[in-house]
Design an enzyme around this catalytic site. Sequence first.
Site, PDB file in Angstrom:
ATOM      1  N   GLY A  59     -14.997 -11.969   0.341  1.00 57.21           N
ATOM      2  CA  GLY A  59     -14.311 -11.166   1.126  1.00 57.21           C
ATOM      3  C   GLY A  59     -13.851  -9.870   0.403  1.00 57.21           C
ATOM      4  O   GLY A  59     -13.564  -9.692  -0.845  1.00 57.21           O
ATOM      5  N   GLU A  60     -13.770  -8.860   1.266  1.00 59.10           N
ATOM      6  CA  GLU A  60     -13.586  -7.515   0.702  1.00 59.10           C
ATOM      7  C   GLU A  60     -12.583  -6.659   1.861  1.00 59.10           C
ATOM      8  O   GLU A  60     -12.911  -6.685   2.899  1.00 59.10           O
ATOM      9  CB  GLU A  60     -14.857  -6.692   0.248  1.00 59.10           C
ATOM     10  CG  GLU A  60     -14.420  -5.301  -0.311  1.00 59.10           C
ATOM     11  CD  GLU A  60     -15.749  -4.564  -0.769  1.00 59.10           C
ATOM     12  OE1 GLU A  60     -16.701  -4.955  -0.069  1.00 59.10           O
ATOM     13  OE2 GLU A  60     -15.578  -3.898  -1.800  1.00 59.10           O
ATOM     14  N   GLY A  61     -11.649  -6.093   1.301  1.00 57.38           N
ATOM     15  CA  GLY A  61     -10.644  -5.303   2.106  1.00 57.38           C
ATOM     16  C   GLY A  61     -10.258  -4.095   1.288  1.00 57.38           C
ATOM     17  O   GLY A  61     -10.367  -3.641   0.347  1.00 57.38           O
ATOM     18  N   THR A  62      -9.543  -3.325   1.964  1.00 59.70           N
ATOM     19  CA  THR A  62      -8.979  -1.953   1.447  1.00 59.70           C
ATOM     20  C   THR A  62      -8.060  -2.235   0.025  1.00 59.70           C
ATOM     21  O   THR A  62      -8.064  -1.593  -0.736  1.00 59.70           O
ATOM     22  CB  THR A  62      -8.137  -1.153   2.518  1.00 59.70           C
ATOM     23  OG1 THR A  62      -8.873  -1.040   3.770  1.00 59.70           O
ATOM     24  CG2 THR A  62      -7.537   0.262   2.235  1.00 59.70           C
ATOM     25  N   PHE A  63      -7.189  -3.246   0.205  1.00 63.90           N
ATOM     26  CA  PHE A  63      -6.246  -3.433  -1.028  1.00 63.90           C
ATOM     27  C   PHE A  63      -6.625  -4.563  -1.773  1.00 63.90           C
ATOM     28  O   PHE A  63      -6.049  -4.816  -2.807  1.00 63.90           O
ATOM     29  CB  PHE A  63      -4.937  -3.657  -0.452  1.00 63.90           C
ATOM     30  CG  PHE A  63      -4.596  -2.631   0.723  1.00 63.90           C
ATOM     31  CD1 PHE A  63      -4.285  -1.230   0.545  1.00 63.90           C
ATOM     32  CD2 PHE A  63      -4.558  -2.815   2.181  1.00 63.90           C
ATOM     33  CE1 PHE A  63      -4.015  -0.296   1.200  1.00 63.90           C
ATOM     34  CE2 PHE A  63      -4.172  -1.895   3.111  1.00 63.90           C
ATOM     35  CZ  PHE A  63      -3.984  -0.596   2.397  1.00 63.90           C
ATOM     36  N   SER A  65      -9.874  -7.963  -2.840  1.00 71.58           N
ATOM     37  CA  SER A  65     -11.278  -8.495  -2.677  1.00 71.58           C
ATOM     38  C   SER A  65     -10.844  -9.995  -3.218  1.00 71.58           C
ATOM     39  O   SER A  65     -10.339 -10.557  -4.119  1.00 71.58           O
ATOM     40  CB  SER A  65     -12.283  -8.062  -3.708  1.00 71.58           C
ATOM     41  OG  SER A  65     -12.461  -6.721  -3.196  1.00 71.58           O
ATOM     42  N   LYS A  84      -8.033 -13.930  -5.457  1.00 69.13           N
ATOM     43  CA  LYS A  84      -7.883 -12.631  -4.691  1.00 69.13           C
ATOM     44  C   LYS A  84      -7.450 -11.546  -5.867  1.00 69.13           C
ATOM     45  O   LYS A  84      -6.199 -11.523  -6.358  1.00 69.13           O
ATOM     46  CB  LYS A  84      -6.427 -12.947  -4.114  1.00 69.13           C
ATOM     47  CG  LYS A  84      -6.214 -11.781  -2.949  1.00 69.13           C
ATOM     48  CD  LYS A  84      -5.225 -11.904  -2.064  1.00 69.13           C
ATOM     49  CE  LYS A  84      -5.049 -10.746  -1.034  1.00 69.13           C
ATOM     50  NZ  LYS A  84      -4.102 -11.074  -0.092  1.00 69.13           N
ATOM     51  N   ASP A 171       0.506 -10.390  10.721  1.00 70.27           N
ATOM     52  CA  ASP A 171      -0.847 -10.278  10.873  1.00 70.27           C
ATOM     53  C   ASP A 171      -1.438 -11.476  11.219  1.00 70.27           C
ATOM     54  O   ASP A 171      -2.346 -11.952  10.738  1.00 70.27           O
ATOM     55  CB  ASP A 171      -1.629  -9.644   9.753  1.00 70.27           C
ATOM     56  CG  ASP A 171      -2.937  -8.778  10.072  1.00 70.27           C
ATOM     57  OD1 ASP A 171      -3.103  -8.683  11.159  1.00 70.27           O
ATOM     58  OD2 ASP A 171      -3.732  -8.654   9.085  1.00 70.27           O
TER      59      ASP A 171
END
Length: 507
Positions: A59-63, A65, A84, A171
């Site tokens: 998984g990869e996000g803005t803040f 991985s 994480k 969220d």
Amino acid sequence: MELESKSHCDEQHPHQAEDTSRKHMQNSKLSAGIKKDIEKLYEAVPQLVNVFKIKEKIGEGTFSSVYLATAQLQTGCEEKMALKHLIPTSHPLRIAAELQCLTVAGGQDNVMGVKYCFRKNDHVVIVMPYLEHESFLDILNSLSFEEVKEYMFNLFKALRRIHHFGIVHRDVKPSNFLYNRRLKQYALVDFGLAQGIPDTKIELLKTVHSEGQQDSVHHSAQRSVFGERNFNIYCSTYQENSNTKLIRQSKMIDLSSRKLVTKKKITSTKAVSNGVGRKAASGCPSNLTCDCYATDRVCSVCLSRCQQVAPRAGTPGFRAPEVLTKCPTQTTAIDMWSAGIVFLSLLSGRYPFYKASDDLTALAQIMTVRGSRETIQAAKTFGKSVLCTQVVPAQNLRTLCEKLRGTNSSCNRSQGDMPSKSGDDSALPVEVDKQCAPETLRKEIQHLKSCQEGDGASEIKATDMKGWDQVPDEAYDLLDKLLDLNPATRITAKDALLHPFFKDMSV
């Protein structure tokens, strides 16, 4: 290595053999990129080298991985872990608060826990148990009604747990509630946007909450670190100078009323942009009353108001009405609304159920299901005025879900049309007025009708009903209580677990 990769590709997509070479090239590039990321992580946090063998990026996000890794146990066995990695630009306070949520509330009742934490300079890696899980979209229409019931029950257990500690997740959505269908295991993850209620037991969230209230309009597109793409609004926790805040507040003026595009509106907006409007507004006497209500322009009195700033974190389509209207007082009830949207998707077989580009469109979409009069009346309870140009009746939730799913319940009992809330419709004094433009609302109503008339909905064979022909009224009663437009009366996670819908399940 190339031959193995190609074979795997053919195995997964036999009907797309002609595209094998192209996809193989893409996968090779992806693998090289991931390998480089893993090497960088080892360099950034060298302590990981002797403990974990990182297998792949999941998984990869803005803040952040997330990586899948294995740890060698003393018994000689390997255990899968999720690592994480929080990127250096994340604020230290936000990182510490997320970690405290995991350590204090996690590890029980379907809330993800934490095993270890590594830090080197400004790089932080949180190590969590790895839960192999299915994509919500992939399994949505194959779930039996009993599986849906169990899914929601376990989601409420997780929410009851975090709400007990005064944590507002902010969220809640399927990609943040991992589900292993085979093992019937669940895990609520990703507390990166969490905030605390005033009496939260998570000490660090008290600081995040107070600072987040000051500046919460900073936002950026983000992907869930557990794989499903979404667009989150990040509540910044750092102090900013007054100039930056003024710039962002001026943008909010344009955003809050951009749906009403007329010549007068354009002139008014330009006046604000070049500073003339602000200068005139600043000298406006406080005893003057607004004269632009229900019109297509913005008067100087309204321009002189201080723009309200409130937390807007969350994913579009899952935000509660009080979040969309910038209510400054937001509680754990916003998580329950999001859970209601998840339940609505499960009952209707549609995901995402709502998908809006902005808050006004999102509010219009909610009106098409819950009713305009009900939305207006509920908004008054938390000090907001919503103006709708036409009356939109509330939908019968059972009828709506059965039409979208393409089923007809054998239960003849019906809860009837949703009751309207009583009281007059006169507007209360508010800081921010919201108006849903006629065109916006018309489009949302038309979209809902097209979905009900068969946009993808198909009748399911009687032999494949999986309990969907026997959905009890209690399910829709619970859905109604979850989608209560008034956060003060919306059902809590604790009460949801005690709802008659779950009468045969032990809490």
